[in-house]
Design an enzyme around this catalytic site. Structure first.
Site, PDB file in Angstrom:
ATOM      1  N   VAL A 219       0.895  -1.167  -0.020  1.00 42.41           N
ATOM      2  CA  VAL A 219       0.043   0.131  -0.010  1.00 42.41           C
ATOM      3  C   VAL A 219       1.033   1.233  -0.014  1.00 42.41           C
ATOM      4  CG1 VAL A 219      -1.864   1.166   1.161  1.00 42.41           C
ATOM      5  CG2 VAL A 219      -1.770  -1.165   1.142  1.00 42.41           C
ATOM      6  N   CYS A 220       1.844   1.130   0.585  1.00 40.39           N
ATOM      7  CA  CYS A 220       2.909   2.485   0.780  1.00 40.39           C
ATOM      8  C   CYS A 220       3.360   2.944  -0.416  1.00 40.39           C
ATOM      9  CB  CYS A 220       3.906   2.211   1.718  1.00 40.39           C
ATOM     10  SG  CYS A 220       3.389   2.346   3.429  1.00 40.39           S
ATOM     11  N   THR A 221       3.876   1.563  -1.421  1.00 39.82           N
ATOM     12  CA  THR A 221       4.383   1.866  -2.601  1.00 39.82           C
ATOM     13  C   THR A 221       3.052   2.484  -3.659  1.00 39.82           C
ATOM     14  OG1 THR A 221       5.894   0.072  -2.453  1.00 39.82           O
ATOM     15  CG2 THR A 221       5.394   0.765  -4.590  1.00 39.82           C
TER      16      THR A 221
END
Length: 159
Positions: free
Chosen positions: A45-47
């Site tokens: 999700v961070c990427t």
């Protein structure tokens, strides 16, 4: 969420992928800023969130609204993350978690940052505070909607 709409964003200085420390008051005063906190480089999700900001970067750049990402990862990890995904904005390293705690809070047990995005006005007051841990796209959509709604008034400094 640690900060609310209308709050003055606390000043901080953190190491940056730009090669010099980033200080909120010195580097961003007088213009709006997107400040987003995320748990960890190279996670799904961070990427997706970082790549979403990258893909919309021209929109923010055209409005003269810098984007800055912050996590507790090291500067070395941030440099690899930035290079791997061609991120055109600064990433700041908060390894001690002090700024993360003030702005976003930490996830229990792991100590990572909550996924929190702020839009600050030219006086560094919070215009938008948005927190949704497992959704990355909504953070970008919320910022774009706030910018569209506020328009030119966002950059107006209070005398």
């Amino acid at each position: 969420m640690a900060l609310r709409t209308g709050d003055l964003a606390p000043d901080f200085t953190l190491p940056s992928t730009a090669g010099r420390p980033f200080n909120l008051r010195l580097d961003a005063l007088g213009r709006p800023l997107v400040l987003y906190f995320y748990p960890k480089d190279f996670t799904g999700v961070c990427t997706a969130e970082a790549c979403g900001f990258r893909d919309e970067f021209a929109h923010f750049h055209d409005l003269n609204v810098p984007v800055v990402g912050i996590s507790r990862d090291t500067l070395a990890t941030h440099h690899r993350f930035r290079a791997a995904y061609n991120l055109p904005f600064e990433l700041l390293s908060d390894t001690e978690g002090t700024v993360t705690e003030q702005y976003a809070g930490k996830l229990p047990l792991v100590g990572w940052s909550q996924r929190t995005t702020y839009l600050l006005d030219a006086d560094q007051r919070v215009v938008l505070a948005f927190n949704k841990l497992f959704e990355s796209r909504s953070h970008i959509a919320q910022v774009k909607a706030a910018l569209a709604k506020l328009g030119p008034s966002l950059a107006t400094r209070v005398a």
